[in-house]
Enzyme design. Sequence first.
Site, PDB file in Angstrom:
ATOM      1  N   CYS A 104       0.810  -1.224   0.000  1.00  0.00           N
ATOM      2  CA  CYS A 104       0.000   0.000   0.000  1.00  0.00           C
ATOM      3  C   CYS A 104       0.838   1.267   0.000  1.00  0.00           C
ATOM      4  O   CYS A 104       0.537   2.228  -0.728  1.00  0.00           O
ATOM      5  CB  CYS A 104      -0.967  -0.006   1.187  1.00  0.00           C
ATOM      6  SG  CYS A 104      -0.202  -0.410   2.764  1.00  0.00           S
ATOM      7  N   HIS A 141      -3.017   6.264   4.545  1.00  0.00           N
ATOM      8  CA  HIS A 141      -1.596   6.523   4.733  1.00  0.00           C
ATOM      9  C   HIS A 141      -1.243   7.890   4.164  1.00  0.00           C
ATOM     10  O   HIS A 141      -1.777   8.304   3.127  1.00  0.00           O
ATOM     11  CB  HIS A 141      -0.747   5.473   4.014  1.00  0.00           C
ATOM     12  CG  HIS A 141      -0.817   4.104   4.601  1.00  0.00           C
ATOM     13  ND1 HIS A 141      -1.408   3.823   5.812  1.00  0.00           N
ATOM     14  CD2 HIS A 141      -0.344   2.907   4.124  1.00  0.00           C
ATOM     15  CE1 HIS A 141      -1.301   2.517   6.057  1.00  0.00           C
ATOM     16  NE2 HIS A 141      -0.662   1.956   5.058  1.00  0.00           N
TER      17      HIS A 141
END
Length: 337
Positions: A128, A241
């Site tokens: 990710c 994130h």
Amino acid sequence: MFDTVAIIGATGAVGHIMRKLLEDRNFQAKQFRFLASARSAGKTLEFQGKTYTLEELTKDSFEGVELVIASTPDDVAAEFLPSAVEAGAIVIDESGYWRMKPDVALVIPEINPEAALEAKGIIASPNCSTTQMVMALKPLYDASPVKRVIVSTYQATSGAGVAGTSDLLEGSKAYLEGKEHDYQVFPHPIAFNAIPQIGSEKEDGYTSEEMKMVYETRKILGDETIQINPTCVRIPVANCHSETITVETERPISPEEARGLFENFPGITVVDDLKNLSYPLPSSSDGSDEVYIGRIRRDISCPNGLSFWCVSDNLRKGAATNAVQIAELLAKHKACT
């Protein structure tokens, strides 16, 4: 349209989103099957208006399956996915196990779709933190080769699974009440804290998460010369994130040029108005498939440097969405051949 599509791990955090995306984007197959551990086998789930019973995942589960989309731990991917390939299926894998194998394609559809179309067997979806960074690097790289990247990540607890987010919520509650919390995932309290280690220790003091960003970026962009210096940090944010990224290119790219490059690249949204306090935030990126970029500015320490801030939903574009986009790419190619 594929005849039979098997989905592994559909009840997990990423798998749940993946299943919803397949519904929302109206991904079609003549037959869907849902495979799970023995513990979950026999339970039911709803998908595209139908009720499906979870089947136990075994090495004999893949007869007649054309496409497998898997979101599993590394050990499960290592044990079972070769059987899917042997049975003739194309496999899209979300785990970290297969990504750096030389004969496995590592794919972000906006960047290297040809790698998926040329792949045999397993197609891996990147980590990710790598995915959102490479999405941001690609338009810059196409304008001028990237020489060096310095990146610091601020990673959400959802990246550690459902238990990671539970640790954040329950740990924060306990902290505010002056109580102790028995953390299940993190080696230190994550509530009101930051942990500068994600993954195990690797070479030269870097962690496995950091080295994934190095090796995966080079593989996706097809350039082993890019120098990458990552630091990965877990912070007390539930989802999405964030990354600070500084890029050195062969020729200078101005903030104005970079802004235009980002705005014209599929899957990227620019939110960049410092005067009006407008920039990407995890809270406003949650639930989106876009990669958001802001704080675009010249690197005052390097004549060919550019710095910016990047935020993305790690469970979506960082995981589930990327896998579904690969499946859509394969389906479209299948329809045209």
